[in-house]
Design an enzyme around this catalytic site. Structure first.
Site, short mmCIF file in Angstrom:
data_model
loop_
_atom_site.label_atom_id
_atom_site.label_comp_id
_atom_site.label_asym_id
_atom_site.label_seq_id
_atom_site.Cartn_x
_atom_site.Cartn_y
_atom_site.Cartn_z
N SER A 13 0.85 -1.19 0.00
CA SER A 13 0.00 0.00 0.00
C SER A 13 0.89 1.24 0.00
O SER A 13 1.68 1.46 0.93
CB SER A 13 -0.90 0.01 1.23
OG SER A 13 -1.44 1.31 1.40
N HIS A 38 -1.64 -1.41 -3.93
CA HIS A 38 -2.85 -0.87 -3.30
C HIS A 38 -2.71 0.65 -3.16
O HIS A 38 -1.70 1.15 -2.66
CB HIS A 38 -3.00 -1.54 -1.93
CG HIS A 38 -4.27 -1.23 -1.21
ND1 HIS A 38 -5.47 -1.86 -1.47
CD2 HIS A 38 -4.53 -0.35 -0.21
CE1 HIS A 38 -6.40 -1.40 -0.66
NE2 HIS A 38 -5.86 -0.47 0.12
N ASP A 40 -4.55 4.09 -1.77
CA ASP A 40 -5.57 4.57 -0.83
C ASP A 40 -5.94 6.02 -1.09
O ASP A 40 -5.13 6.93 -0.87
CB ASP A 40 -5.03 4.46 0.60
CG ASP A 40 -4.97 3.02 1.07
OD1 ASP A 40 -6.00 2.33 1.01
OD2 ASP A 40 -3.89 2.59 1.51
N MET A 42 -8.22 9.11 0.10
CA MET A 42 -8.97 9.59 1.28
C MET A 42 -9.35 11.05 1.08
O MET A 42 -8.56 11.83 0.54
CB MET A 42 -8.11 9.46 2.54
CG MET A 42 -7.58 8.06 2.77
SD MET A 42 -6.74 7.97 4.36
CE MET A 42 -5.98 6.34 4.23
N HIS A 74 -8.52 1.94 -3.59
CA HIS A 74 -9.42 1.84 -2.43
C HIS A 74 -9.93 3.24 -2.11
O HIS A 74 -9.15 4.09 -1.67
CB HIS A 74 -8.61 1.23 -1.27
CG HIS A 74 -9.34 1.15 0.03
ND1 HIS A 74 -8.70 0.92 1.23
CD2 HIS A 74 -10.66 1.27 0.34
CE1 HIS A 74 -9.58 0.90 2.20
NE2 HIS A 74 -10.78 1.12 1.71
N MET A 76 -11.73 5.74 0.07
CA MET A 76 -12.27 6.07 1.38
C MET A 76 -12.81 7.49 1.28
O MET A 76 -12.28 8.44 1.86
CB MET A 76 -11.17 5.96 2.45
CG MET A 76 -10.87 4.50 2.79
SD MET A 76 -9.23 4.30 3.49
CE MET A 76 -8.29 4.19 1.99
N MET A 145 -11.75 -4.74 6.00
CA MET A 145 -10.87 -3.84 6.74
C MET A 145 -10.50 -4.50 8.08
O MET A 145 -11.37 -4.94 8.82
CB MET A 145 -11.54 -2.49 7.01
CG MET A 145 -11.75 -1.61 5.78
SD MET A 145 -10.27 -1.29 4.80
CE MET A 145 -9.23 -0.44 5.99
N ASP A 180 -7.04 -5.64 4.73
CA ASP A 180 -6.34 -4.35 4.69
C ASP A 180 -6.18 -3.79 6.10
O ASP A 180 -7.17 -3.39 6.72
CB ASP A 180 -7.13 -3.39 3.81
CG ASP A 180 -6.43 -2.05 3.58
OD1 ASP A 180 -5.28 -1.89 4.04
OD2 ASP A 180 -7.06 -1.18 2.93
N GLY A 202 1.05 -1.94 4.18
CA GLY A 202 1.59 -0.60 3.97
C GLY A 202 2.86 -0.39 4.76
O GLY A 202 3.97 -0.46 4.24
N SER A 203 2.70 -0.12 6.08
CA SER A 203 3.88 0.19 6.89
C SER A 203 4.84 -0.99 6.98
O SER A 203 6.06 -0.78 7.09
CB SER A 203 3.46 0.67 8.28
OG SER A 203 2.58 -0.24 8.88
C1 DX5 Z 1 -5.91 2.30 5.91
C2 DX5 Z 1 -5.59 1.95 4.50
C3 DX5 Z 1 -4.59 0.88 4.35
C4 DX5 Z 1 -3.24 1.20 4.92
C5 DX5 Z 1 -2.78 -0.01 5.64
O1 DX5 Z 1 -6.96 3.19 5.96
O2 DX5 Z 1 -6.76 1.56 3.79
O3 DX5 Z 1 -4.47 0.42 3.01
O4 DX5 Z 1 -2.27 1.54 3.97
O5 DX5 Z 1 -1.64 0.31 6.35
P1 DX5 Z 1 -0.88 -0.73 7.27
O6 DX5 Z 1 -0.54 -1.92 6.42
O7 DX5 Z 1 0.28 0.03 7.76
O8 DX5 Z 1 -1.84 -1.12 8.38
ZN ZN Z 2 -6.54 0.53 1.84
#
Ligand code: DX5
Ligand code: ZN
Length: 231
Positions: A13, A38, A40, A42, A74, A76, A145, A180, A202-203
């Site tokens: 991500s 992925h 994101d 927002m 994705h 949001m 989620m 996710d 992601g992280s």
């Molecule tokens: C959160 C995002 C995720 C995010 C996940 O709102 O939709 O895709 O990048 O991050 P990690 O893997 O660090 O939890």
């Molecule tokens: Zn996401």
């Protein structure tokens, strides 16, 4: 229209990537073997954070497509139906919307497919799985989620492991089940066993000194999990 992989895939991500080096960071994980990236989006309304819009998606999607990858967007955002044409035009292979934002979910999923993209539906950790039981038949991916949407680096919510098998049951043949949030070496095997074949991280990937090595480690953890009942 590109197909969702039916294989097990770790999907980095870009939320946790260095935005000043986005092209390089995405190239790194693709070269390490990632097939799904992925993305994101927002809006500061549905979730408090603002990330980016279609222009960033277009820049990232072009890097992904040159290497044969899949751009997983994705959303949001509130009223996603007002924006999905722009994300489709930007090169999204799949667009996922939140059930919490879509009063006309059947229509929105159809709109996504009509624009030439795979359609996804997702739900927040406290939204009952039943909220997507009807829509599941119209979706190409069901995204569970496993943290509250809005931020990277949160802890995995353990109840996800009871939700995933029910979501896998709702998924027809060829439909991907994605998880996710909080996916890391300690949680990846569990979510795979519980029914997910697309693992967003992601992280755990971009927060590591070497995203490529972190990606490879997650792939290894999942491979070592062995056979699973749902496959
Ligand atoms: C959160 C995002 C995720 C995010 C996940 O709102 O939709 O895709 O990048 O991050 P990690 O893997 O660090 O939890
Ligand atoms: Zn996401």
């Amino acid at each position: 229209m590109r197909e969702w992989p039916t294989t097990v895939e770790v999907a980095p991500s870009i939320l946790s990537a260095d935005f000043g080096r986005m092209r390089e960071q995405v190239t790194d994980v693709l070269d390490a073997g990632a097939r799904v990236v992925h993305i994101d989006v927002m809006d500061g309304h549905f979730v408090p954070v603002i990330t980016f819009g279609p222009k960033m998606v277009a820049a990232v999607a072009s890097v992904i497509h040159v290497r044969g990858g899949f751009a997983d967007v994705h959303l949001m955002i509130e009223q996603p139906e007002r924006h999905i044409d722009q994300f489709a035009a930007a090169g999204a292979d799949s667009i996922t919307v939140h059930v919490e934002t879509c009063p006309h979910l059947h229509y929105t999923l159809q709109q996504i497919n009509d624009l030439g993209c795979r359609a996804g539906v997702t739900l927040n950790p406290a939204t009952p799985v039943d909220a997507i039981s009807e829509a599941a038949q119209y979706a190409d991916v069901l995204l569970c989620m496993s943290v509250n949407p809005g931020w990277g680096g949160q802890s995995f919510i353990p109840a996800t492991l009871e939700r995933l098998p029910r979501i896998r049951e709702l998924a027809g043949p060829g439909v991907a089940v994605e998880v996710d949030g909080g996916v890391a070496p300690a949680t990846a095997a569990g979510v795979y066993r519980a029914g997910a074949n697309i693992l967003v991280a992601g992280s755990a990937v971009f927060g590591a000194p070497s995203p490529a090595a972190a990606y490879a480690e997650l792939v290894e953890v999942v491979a070592a999990a062995g056979a699973v009942a749902w496959r």
